[in-house]
Each structure stands twice: as C-alpha cells, then as structure tokens.
Design a protein around this motif. Structure first.
Motif, PDB file in Angstrom:
ATOM      1  N   UNK A  44       0.825  -1.191   0.000  1.00 42.62           N
ATOM      2  CA  UNK A  44       0.000   0.000   0.000  1.00 42.62           C
ATOM      3  C   UNK A  44       0.868   1.254   0.000  1.00 42.62           C
ATOM      4  N   UNK A  45       0.581   2.167  -0.921  1.00 38.89           N
ATOM      5  CA  UNK A  45       1.333   3.410  -1.045  1.00 38.89           C
ATOM      6  C   UNK A  45       0.477   4.578  -0.568  1.00 38.89           C
ATOM      7  N   UNK A  46       0.910   5.263   0.495  1.00 40.43           N
ATOM      8  CA  UNK A  46       0.173   6.408   1.027  1.00 40.43           C
ATOM      9  C   UNK A  46       0.464   7.658   0.207  1.00 40.43           C
ATOM     10  N   UNK A  47      -0.549   8.495   0.028  1.00 42.81           N
ATOM     11  CA  UNK A  47      -0.378   9.753  -0.678  1.00 42.81           C
ATOM     12  C   UNK A  47       0.336  10.759   0.224  1.00 42.81           C
ATOM     13  N   UNK A  48       1.156  11.595  -0.385  1.00 40.17           N
ATOM     14  CA  UNK A  48       1.919  12.584   0.384  1.00 40.17           C
ATOM     15  C   UNK A  48       1.090  13.816   0.729  1.00 40.17           C
ATOM     16  N   UNK A  49       0.227  14.250  -0.191  1.00 38.67           N
ATOM     17  CA  UNK A  49      -0.438  15.538  -0.035  1.00 38.67           C
ATOM     18  C   UNK A  49      -1.677  15.485   0.868  1.00 38.67           C
ATOM     19  N   UNK A  50      -2.424  14.382   0.817  1.00 38.65           N
ATOM     20  CA  UNK A  50      -3.673  14.278   1.575  1.00 38.65           C
ATOM     21  C   UNK A  50      -3.800  12.879   2.133  1.00 38.65           C
ATOM     22  N   UNK A  51      -4.774  12.675   3.004  1.00 37.10           N
ATOM     23  CA  UNK A  51      -5.042  11.341   3.538  1.00 37.10           C
ATOM     24  C   UNK A  51      -5.576  10.451   2.416  1.00 37.10           C
ATOM     25  N   UNK A  52      -5.065   9.255   2.349  1.00 37.59           N
ATOM     26  CA  UNK A  52      -5.471   8.319   1.310  1.00 37.59           C
ATOM     27  C   UNK A  52      -4.300   7.462   0.878  1.00 37.59           C
ATOM     28  N   UNK A  53      -4.606   6.425   0.133  1.00 40.04           N
ATOM     29  CA  UNK A  53      -3.563   5.513  -0.319  1.00 40.04           C
ATOM     30  C   UNK A  53      -4.060   4.753  -1.539  1.00 40.04           C
ATOM     31  N   UNK A  54      -3.165   3.981  -2.148  1.00 38.80           N
ATOM     32  CA  UNK A  54      -3.516   3.178  -3.307  1.00 38.80           C
ATOM     33  C   UNK A  54      -2.832   1.816  -3.221  1.00 38.80           C
ATOM     34  N   UNK A  55      -3.597   0.771  -3.485  1.00 41.21           N
ATOM     35  CA  UNK A  55      -3.064  -0.575  -3.672  1.00 41.21           C
ATOM     36  C   UNK A  55      -3.092  -0.885  -5.156  1.00 41.21           C
ATOM     37  N   UNK A  56      -2.050  -1.576  -5.648  1.00 43.26           N
ATOM     38  CA  UNK A  56      -1.966  -1.893  -7.063  1.00 43.26           C
ATOM     39  C   UNK A  56      -1.798  -3.385  -7.260  1.00 43.26           C
ATOM     40  N   UNK A  57      -2.278  -3.850  -8.410  1.00 47.40           N
ATOM     41  CA  UNK A  57      -2.025  -5.219  -8.849  1.00 47.40           C
ATOM     42  C   UNK A  57      -2.017  -5.242 -10.372  1.00 47.40           C
ATOM     43  N   UNK A  58      -1.026  -5.911 -10.945  1.00 47.39           N
ATOM     44  CA  UNK A  58      -0.925  -6.053 -12.398  1.00 47.39           C
ATOM     45  C   UNK A  58      -1.135  -7.517 -12.771  1.00 47.39           C
ATOM     46  N   UNK A  59      -1.862  -7.731 -13.870  1.00 40.93           N
ATOM     47  CA  UNK A  59      -1.946  -9.040 -14.498  1.00 40.93           C
ATOM     48  C   UNK A  59      -1.573  -8.861 -15.967  1.00 40.93           C
ATOM     49  N   UNK A 279       2.952   9.437  -4.287  1.00 45.55           N
ATOM     50  CA  UNK A 279       2.820   8.369  -3.314  1.00 45.55           C
ATOM     51  C   UNK A 279       4.157   7.927  -2.766  1.00 45.55           C
ATOM     52  N   UNK A 280       4.120   7.276  -1.609  1.00 43.28           N
ATOM     53  CA  UNK A 280       5.331   6.733  -1.013  1.00 43.28           C
ATOM     54  C   UNK A 280       5.879   5.589  -1.865  1.00 43.28           C
TER      55      UNK A 280
END
Length: 293
Positions: A44-59, A279-280
């Motif tokens: 999980x990568x947290x956003x730097x500017x605001x609260x929130x994050x993103x999870x990624x998956x590639x197929x 993101x981090x």
C-alpha cells in the motif's frame, strides 16, 4: 468479454535477455514464439499531499508468434492494472485495461540491424473496454518505435532510436539509447535510457537480473453511470531483482522483488476536481511463467 489488443515495440540486439511476461515499447521483445503470464502485487502506497492511499495489482498476458526466420514477431498482449484508491472517490472503478496487437519487423543481422515496431492499442477502464461505441481518440492509441542496432565489437553493441508510448505516463516521443556490454560469457550489461539491466547467468538454467525502468500508463475512463469521462494517469520508476529459472528449455519461471518509487497519480474525482498526487515508495513482488514454442 472479448478483449482486443495492443502492444509493444523494440529491438532485439546481440543479447537475448531473459524477461518476464511484460511487453512494452522500448524493451527487447525477443524474436521467439511464446505464451506468458505475469502477476505483480504491490504494497500500500500512502499519498503525500492528503489522507489516502492506493493498492496496485498487475496481471500481464502475452501470446506472440515469430515467422519468416524470426524476422517478424506479432501477436496479442493484455495488461490489466487494478488501482484500489482508498479515502478518495475517483471517477474510474480502478479496473484499467491496455490491449495490444504488436507487430515487430527486424531487418539485418546481429552486427547491423534495424527494427520497426507498431502496435495499435486500446487503453481504458473496464466499463469502456467492452463498449466499442464509447471509444474515442483518447481510447485507441498507436504505439511505435524505430530502433537501430550496431555491434561495435565481440563484446559491445549499441542501440539507438526513437519510441512513442506511455511509459512515462502521458503519451510522448522520447529517444532510446543504450550500450550493451558482455565483459564475460556469464555477465551481460545494458546501460542506457529509458531502461538499464545487469544480468548474471549462474548456470545453464538459472540467471539473475537487476533492472531499472519507468513504469507508467494513461487510460480513458468513465464513471459508473457512463456519463462522465476523464483520463487516469500513473507515473513511476521500478527497480527490480529477478531470478529466472529455465525448465527443459521451453519453460521459464521468474520470481521478482522490487521497489516502485517516484509514484505520481492524476485522476478526476466524483466531485469533478482533479487529484494530482504523489505516493510513497512501495515494495512489489512478481511471479511469471513463460512457455516457448
């Protein structure tokens, strides 16, 4: 849902690099028929500017064929990227697809060669990909590359040319330049732009590789009601360490661990504002299986 295609471009030079299932514009596509699958999972990568994050998956999926004495390579490739954005409400559902129909044509030989590659592509969210009536000029893209190769000596080769794709996020043309050096039969180095690699062959069936390259794309997306459209852009760099295990010369298993850094996201929210976020750095792991035929 039937998924059409898109895809990659580049140049095979003196060295047949082991590779995962990933196919892109400015990487060696290898003139070899194959069926491949790759799964890439991110932390999980947290956003730097605001609260929130993103999870990624590639197929990633590839089905490629060679003809005419390995002078032509063509086929189908599909990239399914899932972005799970938390604490924010993007217009897209986060299920993003890029479909490729790549064609690579190689002229010349190992010492002097030229590659022309072209790939019509469809890059969109899942609620667009299965509705041709929704396609626009932002959905259908044409990727291309012109690459020249020269073998300077028994150990050194040069590669140079121009590519056009979304490796850096939004579509752009950029130069591709690299030096390929084999100081020892077991060592191969490719130093250049946009990608660099170092490969060490441990044995006839086992090798290890370190690589660094951009990892980005742009997709045309619709909201759930299919009434509003926008672009989802992702930019990053990836540094990976891979172990490649060749089985019976027809199967290649690859395990990878790496780091995604300099992450950038740009997408529209449901309230019509545009989020431009960084993101981090995040760890990623991948497994790939390839069947050569």
């Amino acid at each position: 849902m039937i998924r059409l295609s898109l895809a990659c471009l580049l140049i095979a030079l003196a060295f047949p690099w082991p590779a995962s299932a990933s196919v892109d514009i400015c990487s060696d596509p290898r003139m070899q028929s194959r069926l491949a699958f790759e799964l890439v999972a991110f932390g999980e990568s947290s956003f730097d500017e605001i609260a929130g994050s993103a999870d990624l998956q590639y197929n990633n999926y590839d089905l490629l064929f060679t003809t005419a004495g390995e002078k032509y390579l063509f086929g189908y490739a599909h990239r399914y990227n899932k972005f799970d954005v938390k604490l924010l409400q993007p217009e897209t559902n986060g299920h993003l697809h890029t479909l490729f129909l790549p064609l690579h044509v190689l002229f010349g030989d190992v010492r002097r060669n030229f590659r022309f590659s072209i790939a019509p592509s469809l890059s969109a969210s899942s609620n667009v990909a299965n509705r041709p009536d929704e396609y626009t000029s932002d959905t259908v893209q044409v990727l291309a590359a012109l690459i020249w190769g020269r073998q300077v000596s028994d150990r050194v080769s040069l590669r140079f040319g121009i590519c056009g794709d979304h490796r850096f996020g939004k579509y752009q043309l950029y130069p591709a330049v690299s030096v390929l050096w084999q100081p020892h039969p077991d060592w191969k180095l490719e130093l250049g732009f946009p990608a660099s690699k170092i490969n060490y062959r441990v044995s006839d069936s086992l090798s290890s590789e370190i690589s660094i390259e951009p990892d980005g794309n742009e997709w045309y997306v619709l909201d759930d009601s299919r009434t509003r459209n926008s672009q989802f852009v992702y930019e990053a760099y990836a540094i990976d360490w891979s172990i490649n295990w060749e089985l019976m010369r027809r199967f290649l298993f690859t395990a990878t661990i790496g780091k995604e850094f300099a992450n950038r996201y740009e997408f529209r929210l449901l309230d019509q504002s545009v989020a431009s976020l960084s993101g981090d750095p995040v760890t990623r792991v991948a497994v790939a299986l390839e069947w050569r035929f």
